[in-house]
Design a protein around this motif. Structure first.
Motif, PDB file in Angstrom:
ATOM      1  N   PRO A  55       0.839  -1.205   0.000  1.00 26.13           N
ATOM      2  CA  PRO A  55       0.000   0.000   0.000  1.00 26.13           C
ATOM      3  C   PRO A  55       0.873   1.254   0.000  1.00 26.13           C
ATOM      4  O   PRO A  55       1.856   1.340   0.749  1.00 26.13           O
ATOM      5  CB  PRO A  55      -0.802  -0.112   1.299  1.00 26.13           C
ATOM      6  N   GLU A  56       0.509   2.201  -0.856  1.00 26.05           N
ATOM      7  CA  GLU A  56       1.293   3.423  -1.060  1.00 26.05           C
ATOM      8  C   GLU A  56       1.641   4.112   0.267  1.00 26.05           C
ATOM      9  O   GLU A  56       2.732   4.653   0.432  1.00 26.05           O
ATOM     10  CB  GLU A  56       0.457   4.388  -1.911  1.00 26.05           C
ATOM     11  N   GLU A  57       0.697   4.052   1.227  1.00 25.71           N
ATOM     12  CA  GLU A  57       0.922   4.794   2.472  1.00 25.71           C
ATOM     13  C   GLU A  57       2.110   4.265   3.261  1.00 25.71           C
ATOM     14  O   GLU A  57       2.596   4.929   4.161  1.00 25.71           O
ATOM     15  CB  GLU A  57      -0.337   4.837   3.355  1.00 25.71           C
ATOM     16  N   HIS A  61       8.584   8.985   0.764  1.00 31.44           N
ATOM     17  CA  HIS A  61       8.203  10.066  -0.178  1.00 31.44           C
ATOM     18  C   HIS A  61       8.783   9.770  -1.558  1.00 31.44           C
ATOM     19  O   HIS A  61       8.089   9.850  -2.573  1.00 31.44           O
ATOM     20  CB  HIS A  61       8.758  11.387   0.387  1.00 31.44           C
ATOM     21  N   LYS A  62      10.051   9.371  -1.580  1.00 31.49           N
ATOM     22  CA  LYS A  62      10.729   9.114  -2.869  1.00 31.49           C
ATOM     23  C   LYS A  62      10.152   7.857  -3.528  1.00 31.49           C
ATOM     24  O   LYS A  62       9.876   7.831  -4.730  1.00 31.49           O
ATOM     25  CB  LYS A  62      12.238   8.957  -2.597  1.00 31.49           C
ATOM     26  N   GLU A  63       9.928   6.799  -2.708  1.00 29.97           N
ATOM     27  CA  GLU A  63       9.386   5.546  -3.287  1.00 29.97           C
ATOM     28  C   GLU A  63       7.986   5.789  -3.867  1.00 29.97           C
ATOM     29  O   GLU A  63       7.617   5.261  -4.908  1.00 29.97           O
ATOM     30  CB  GLU A  63       9.324   4.447  -2.216  1.00 29.97           C
ATOM     31  N   LYS A  64       7.199   6.626  -3.160  1.00 30.56           N
ATOM     32  CA  LYS A  64       5.829   6.921  -3.640  1.00 30.56           C
ATOM     33  C   LYS A  64       5.902   7.510  -5.052  1.00 30.56           C
ATOM     34  O   LYS A  64       5.176   7.114  -5.960  1.00 30.56           O
ATOM     35  CB  LYS A  64       5.137   7.934  -2.712  1.00 30.56           C
ATOM     36  N   TYR A  65       6.827   8.485  -5.207  1.00 27.62           N
ATOM     37  CA  TYR A  65       6.939   9.146  -6.511  1.00 27.62           C
ATOM     38  C   TYR A  65       7.390   8.144  -7.575  1.00 27.62           C
ATOM     39  O   TYR A  65       6.793   8.019  -8.647  1.00 27.62           O
ATOM     40  CB  TYR A  65       7.921  10.320  -6.439  1.00 27.62           C
ATOM     41  N   ALA A 103      -8.276   7.393 -10.445  1.00 31.08           N
ATOM     42  CA  ALA A 103      -8.331   7.278  -8.974  1.00 31.08           C
ATOM     43  C   ALA A 103      -8.122   5.837  -8.528  1.00 31.08           C
ATOM     44  O   ALA A 103      -7.751   5.572  -7.386  1.00 31.08           O
ATOM     45  CB  ALA A 103      -9.673   7.796  -8.469  1.00 31.08           C
ATOM     46  N   ALA A 104      -8.344   4.885  -9.433  1.00 20.77           N
ATOM     47  CA  ALA A 104      -8.102   3.474  -9.074  1.00 20.77           C
ATOM     48  C   ALA A 104      -6.605   3.205  -9.029  1.00 20.77           C
ATOM     49  O   ALA A 104      -6.149   2.298  -8.341  1.00 20.77           O
ATOM     50  CB  ALA A 104      -8.759   2.554 -10.099  1.00 20.77           C
ATOM     51  N   VAL A 105      -5.838   4.017  -9.711  1.00 18.28           N
ATOM     52  CA  VAL A 105      -4.390   3.767  -9.835  1.00 18.28           C
ATOM     53  C   VAL A 105      -3.598   4.696  -8.925  1.00 18.28           C
ATOM     54  O   VAL A 105      -2.635   4.290  -8.298  1.00 18.28           O
ATOM     55  CB  VAL A 105      -3.953   3.981 -11.302  1.00 18.28           C
ATOM     56  N   PHE A 106      -4.047   5.978  -8.832  1.00 25.83           N
ATOM     57  CA  PHE A 106      -3.298   6.968  -8.039  1.00 25.83           C
ATOM     58  C   PHE A 106      -4.190   7.507  -6.932  1.00 25.83           C
ATOM     59  O   PHE A 106      -5.144   8.222  -7.207  1.00 25.83           O
ATOM     60  CB  PHE A 106      -2.871   8.147  -8.914  1.00 25.83           C
ATOM     61  N   LYS A 107      -3.887   7.176  -5.661  1.00 24.82           N
ATOM     62  CA  LYS A 107      -4.695   7.718  -4.562  1.00 24.82           C
ATOM     63  C   LYS A 107      -4.417   9.213  -4.417  1.00 24.82           C
ATOM     64  O   LYS A 107      -5.240   9.976  -3.952  1.00 24.82           O
ATOM     65  CB  LYS A 107      -4.345   7.029  -3.239  1.00 24.82           C
ATOM     66  N   ASP A 108      -3.227   9.640  -4.906  1.00 28.82           N
ATOM     67  CA  ASP A 108      -2.804  11.018  -4.638  1.00 28.82           C
ATOM     68  C   ASP A 108      -2.499  11.766  -5.920  1.00 28.82           C
ATOM     69  O   ASP A 108      -1.714  12.675  -5.937  1.00 28.82           O
ATOM     70  CB  ASP A 108      -1.529  10.944  -3.789  1.00 28.82           C
ATOM     71  N   ALA A 589      -4.897  -3.799   7.535  1.00 23.96           N
ATOM     72  CA  ALA A 589      -4.032  -3.587   8.715  1.00 23.96           C
ATOM     73  C   ALA A 589      -2.849  -4.550   8.667  1.00 23.96           C
ATOM     74  O   ALA A 589      -1.700  -4.168   8.928  1.00 23.96           O
ATOM     75  CB  ALA A 589      -4.828  -3.780   9.993  1.00 23.96           C
ATOM     76  N   LEU A 590      -3.097  -5.784   8.283  1.00 23.26           N
ATOM     77  CA  LEU A 590      -2.023  -6.798   8.290  1.00 23.26           C
ATOM     78  C   LEU A 590      -0.967  -6.503   7.227  1.00 23.26           C
ATOM     79  O   LEU A 590       0.129  -7.047   7.266  1.00 23.26           O
ATOM     80  CB  LEU A 590      -2.621  -8.193   8.098  1.00 23.26           C
ATOM     81  N   LYS A 591      -1.266  -5.584   6.300  1.00 21.25           N
ATOM     82  CA  LYS A 591      -0.257  -5.233   5.277  1.00 21.25           C
ATOM     83  C   LYS A 591       0.759  -4.237   5.827  1.00 21.25           C
ATOM     84  O   LYS A 591       1.761  -3.946   5.200  1.00 21.25           O
ATOM     85  CB  LYS A 591      -0.941  -4.617   4.039  1.00 21.25           C
ATOM     86  N   SER A 592       0.487  -3.699   7.015  1.00 23.21           N
ATOM     87  CA  SER A 592       1.445  -2.762   7.593  1.00 23.21           C
ATOM     88  C   SER A 592       2.758  -3.485   7.851  1.00 23.21           C
ATOM     89  O   SER A 592       2.765  -4.559   8.467  1.00 23.21           O
ATOM     90  CB  SER A 592       0.922  -2.178   8.906  1.00 23.21           C
TER      91      SER A 592
END
Ligand SMILES: CCCCCCCC/C=C\CCCCCCCCCC(=O)SCCNC(=O)CCNC(=O)[C@H](O)C(C)(C)COP(=O)(O)OP(=O)(O)OC[C@H]1O[C@@H](n2cnc3c(N)ncnc32)[C@H](O)[C@@H]1OP(=O)(O)O
Ligand SMILES: Cc1cc2nc3c(=O)[nH]c(=O)nc-3n(C[C@H](O)[C@H](O)[C@H](O)COP(=O)(O)OP(=O)(O)OC[C@H]3O[C@@H](n4cnc5c(N)ncnc54)[C@H](O)[C@@H]3O)c2cc1C
Length: 615
Positions: A55-57, A61-65, A103-108, A589-592
C-alpha cells in the motif's frame, strides 16, 4: 466465488424504490455511454502492473513518486490501447467524463496530471495554428511531457505581479528568460520537479525596455535524452504536502535562458522578427487556460464528492451502533436522522454539481466558439460564472467530503478508508486554479457592475438577470421549487444591493473606491457565494426538509450504487460493494510492515534499556 454481501446492504438494495441502472444510464448520458465507460474501465483495470504490491501509504516520499511514475507509464499506455477507434470524440469524452479511472491507480494523483490538465489545454488555447500542429503531435503522443508554470514563489494570485521576464533580442531573434529574484522562481507547477521536460511558462514580456504584459512561452528545461536540466535552469521539488504527493510539484529558476522567437505561443499576441509587438484583442485571452480548468474542476468535484458519499453511505448501512430504542438492538447508523442530514446533502450536491458542470461546459464551448470568430462579448460573463462555480463547488465539496469522513467515526480516519486522501485532493482545488476568495471577488466585481447597469435600465445577461427583477421585498414564498428559487433570487439580489450600499457609504465617508471595495469585501464575497433565507421561512422549510430525509432513506444505498464506482475506484475498506468492512479493515491492517514481526527491533534498542533505567 465472490465474497458474501453484507446482509444489511442486501436488505437496503431490496428496499430501493427505483431502477438503479436507469439512474446510472442517466448520469452517463445514456445506456450506450454506460456500456462504453464500463468497457473502458474493464479493459484498463485488467492491465498488469497498475496496482501497488505494498500500500502506497507505507512507502517513503521518494518511493511513492517512483512507484507513481511506474504506474503512470503503464496506465497511460493502457488508456491509449483501450481507446475504441470507432468511437466519436464525444463518445470518448462521455466515457471519461464520469469515470474516475485514474483514482483506481493513483490515490494522490498522477505525475502526468498537469500534462493532460493544463499543458495540452494551454497549447490548444494559446498556440497559433502552426505551433499547435507541431506541439500537439508531440504532446498527444507523450513524446514530451509538459506542465504549466505560472505561479512563482512570490506570486500566485496577482498575475500582473509575476517577476519572470522574457526579453526579446531582435539580433538573435530569441527571448531571454530570467528569474531576477528568488521570489521569481516558478514554484508549484505539477510534474515540474523530475517528470516533465517542457512547460508553458507565463512570463512578463519586454521589448526594447517596454512592458508587453504577461505572455505564454513553451520552454524545454530538460534534455530529451539525458533528462538533465538544460544550462541556465535550476530545478527541484518543493517538498511534502497535505496531498498531491505524487504530482511532483517543483520549482524552476531561469538564468538568462535563451529560447527561439517561435517559442512564444502566438495565437493572441505576436512578436515579429524585428521586435514589433502585435497586441492581443483582449489581454485576458492569455488567461484562457485557467478558465478551461475551472470549468473542468466543477465536474471533477461532482465525481470526487460522489465517491466520498458512496463510501460513507454504504458504511453507514453496514455499521450498527448504540441504541435508538431500549431493547431494540443496535440500529444501522444510517437510521440516525443526523447521519442522514450529514450524508444526503452530499448525494444531492453531487448531482447538482454534475448538472451544473454540464451547463457550464456548454457555455464554455459556446463562448470559445464565439472567441474563434472574434466575438468576445460573453467572455466576461463566462469568467465570472466559472470563478463562482469553481469556488462554490470546491468549497462545498471539501466541507461535504470532510463531513463524510467524520460521519464514519474512527474508521473514516484510516487511510485505508480513502476518505482522507479524497479530502486532500478536493481541498487542494480550493487553492489551485485561483484561490477561492480571490475568485469570488472576481464574480462580485461582475455582480456590482451588473446591478449598476440594471439600476440604469440596461438589459442584463441571462445569468445576472435576477438583478433586474423588481421583486418586492415583501415577497412571500411557498415551499414549491419555484417559490424557493424566487426566495433565493430575492435574497441574492439583497446581498449585492447591501454590498453596494456599503461601498457607497464608505465613499461618502471619504474613502477612495479601492478602500471602499476592500472594506466591503466580506459582504461582496457573501453576495457571490452565499444566499440565506429569512428566519421565519427556515422553520417551514425545515419540516419539509426532515420529511424529505425520510423519503430518501430507503433509497440512499440505491442512490450511491447508481454512481456505479467499482471497488478499485473507491479504493476503500469502508465503501466496497459487498460491505465486508471489518474483514477488509483487518486485511489492510495486516499489510502494515510493522505487523511483519511480533516484537519490533526498537524494543531491544530503546524500550528495554529505557524501562530498565539503563538509558
Ligand atoms: C483538471 C482539473 C482538475 C479536476 C479536479 C478533480 C480533482 C482532482 C483530480 C485530478 C486533477 C489533477 C490535476 C490538478 C490540476 C491542478 C492545476 C492547478 C494549476 C494552477 O493552479 S495554474 C495557476 C492558477 N492561478 C490562478 O488562477 C491565478 C488567479 N489570479 C487571477 O486569475 C487574476 O490574477 C485575477 C483575475 C484574480 C486578478 O488579476 P488582475 O489583473 O488584478 O485582474 P483584475 O484587475 O481584477 O481584472 C481585470 C479585468 O480582467 C478580467 N479578467 C480577469 N481574469 C480573467 C479571465 N481569466 N478571463 C477573462 N477575464 C478576466 C476581470 O474580469 C477584469 O475585467 P473588468 O476590468 O472588470 O472588465
Ligand atoms: C495542489 C496545488 C497544485 C498547484 N499546481 C499548480 C500548477 O501546476 N501550476 C501553477 O502555476 N500553479 C499551481 N499551483 C499554485 C496555485 O495556483 C496558487 O497557490 C494559487 O493561485 C494561490 O496563489 P498563492 O499560493 O501565491 O497565494 P497568494 O496569492 O499569496 O494568496 C494568499 C492568500 O491571500 C489572500 N489574497 C490574495 N489576494 C487577494 C485578493 N486580491 N483579495 C483578497 N484576498 C487575497 C487569500 O486569502 C489567499 O489565500 C498549485 C497549488 C496547489 C495548492
Amino acid at each position: 466465488m465472490s465474497a458474501k454481501v453484507n446482509d444489511d446492504l442486501l436488505t437496503e438494495r431490496r428496499k430501493c424504490e427505483f431502477n438503479v441502472e436507469e439512474l446510472t444510464n442517466y448520469l452517463d448520458g445514456g445506456a450506450q455511454a454506460t456500456q462504453n465507460r464500463r468497457k473502458l474501465e474493464d479493459k484498463v483495470l485488467s492491465t498488469k502492473g497498475l496496482f501497488d504490491e505494498v500500500p502506497e501509504e507505507y512507502l517513503s516520499h521518494k518511493e511513492k513518486y517512483e512507484n507513481a511514475v511506474r504506474k503512470a507509464v503503464v496506465y497511460y499506455k493502457a488508456m491509449k490501447e483501450a481507446e475504441d477507434p470507432n468511437q466519436t470524440e464525444q463518445e470518448r469524452a462521455n466515457a471519461t467524463y464520469r469515470s474516475l479511472l485514474h483514482a483506481a491507480v493513483f490515490k494522490d494523483n498522477s505525475p502526468f496530471s498537469l500534462h493532460l490538465a493544463m499543458f495540452i489545454p494551454a497549447i490548444l488555447g494559446q498556440a497559433d495554428e502552426e505551433q499547435k500542429k507541431y506541439w500537439m503531435k508531440r504532446a498527444s503522443k507523450m513524446e514530451i511531457i509538459g506542465t504549466y508554470a505560472q505561479t512563482e514563489l512570490g506570486h500566485g494570485t496577482f498575475i500582473r505581479g509575476l517577476e519572470t521576464t522574457a526579453t526579446y533580442d531582435p539580433k538573435t531573434e530569441e527571448f531571454v528568460l530570467h528569474s531576477p529574484t528568488l521570489t521569481a522562481y516558478k514554484w508549484w507547477p505539477g510534474s515540474l520537479a523530475h517528470t516533465a521536460n517542457y512547460c508553458v511558462v507565463m512570463a512578463h514580456l519586454y521589448i526594447n525596455g517596454k512592458s508587453c504584459g504577461i505572455q505564454p512561452f513553451i520552454v524545454q528545461f530538460r534534455d530529451e535524452e539525458t533528462h538533465q536540466p538544460l544550462p541556465g535552469i535550476k530545478l527541484g521539488e518543493i517538498g511534502a504536502k497535505l496531498g498531491f504527493n505524487t504530482v511532483n510539484n517543483g520549482f524552476l529558476g531561469f538564468d538568462q535562458h535563451r529560447i527561439p522567437r517561435n517559442r512564444m505561443l502566438m495565437k493572441n499576441a505576436q512578436v515579429l522578427k524585428d521586435g514589433t509587438f502585435k497586441r492581443s484583442p483582449n489581454s485576458k485571452l492569455t488567461y484562457g487556460t485557467m478558465v478551461y480548468v475551472r470549468v473542468v474542476i466543477v465536474n471533477g468535484m461532482a465525481n470526487q464528492l460522489a465517491r466520498a458519499v458512496t463510501i460513507a453511505v454504504r458504511y453507514s448501512a453496514v455499521r450498527r451502533q448504540s441504541e435508538l430504542k431500549p431493547d431494540a438492538g443496535e440500529p444501522q447508523i444510517l437510521d440516525y436522522v443526523t447521519q442522514q442530514h450529514k450524508l444526503f446533502i452530499g448525494i444531492a450536491s453531487s448531482h447538482a454539481f454534475t448538472l451544473t458542470a454540464k451547463w457550464l461546459t456548454r457555455m464554455y464551448q459556446k463562448v470559445t466558439a464565439d472567441l474563434e470568430k472574434g466575438n468576445l462579448d460573453e467572455l466576461p460573463e463566462l469568467h465570472a460564472i466559472a470563478c463562482c462555480l469553481k469556488a462554490v463547488t470546491t468549497t462545498d465539496t471539501s466541507v461535504l467530503v470532510e463531513r463524510s469522513r467524520t460521519s464514519c467515526g474512527g474508521h473514516g480516519y484510516m487511510l485505508s478508508s480513502n476518505l482522507p486522501q479524497i479530502y486532500g485532493l478536493v481541498t487542494a482545488a480550493c487553492t489551485y486554479e485561483g484561490e477561492n476568495t480571490v475568485l469570488m471577488l472576481q464574480t462580485a466585481r461582475s455582480l456590482v457592475k451588473a446591478l449598476e447597469q440594471a439600476q440604469s435600465g440596461k438589459r442584463l445577461s441571462p445569468t445576472m438577470s435576477y438583478l433586474s427583477e423588481k421583486v418586492s421585498s415583501r415577497l412571500k414564498w411557498d415551499n414549491s421549487i419555484d417559490g424557493i428559487v424566487k426566495g433565493f433570487r430575492r435574497v441574492a439580489y439583497g446581498k449585492v444591493e447591501s454590498a453596494m450600499r456599503s461601498m457607497r457609504k464608505y465613499v461618502r465617508s471619504g474613502l477612495g473606491p479601492e478602500d471602499a471595495w476592500n472594506m466591503s469585501s466580506v459582504q461582496l464575497v457573501a453576495a457571490s457565494e452565499y444566499t440565506s433565507i429569512s428566519e421565519a421561512d427556515i422553520r417551514q422549510l425545515q419540516d419539509t426538509y426532515e420529511d424529505l430525509l425520510g423519503k430518501i432513506r430507503p433509497n440512499a444505498v440505491g442512490l450511491v450504487d447508481a454512481f456505479d464506482f467499482r471497488d478499485q475506484i473507491l479504493n476503500s475498506t469502508l465503501g466496497a460493494y459487498d460491505g465486508r468492512v471489518y474483514e477488509r479493515l483487518m486485511e489492510e491492517a495486516l499489510k502494515s510492515p510493522l505487523n511483519a514481526e511480533p516484537v519490533n527491533q526498537s524494543f531491544h534498542k530503546y524500550l528495554k534499556p529505557f524501562m530498565q533505567g539503563k538509558l
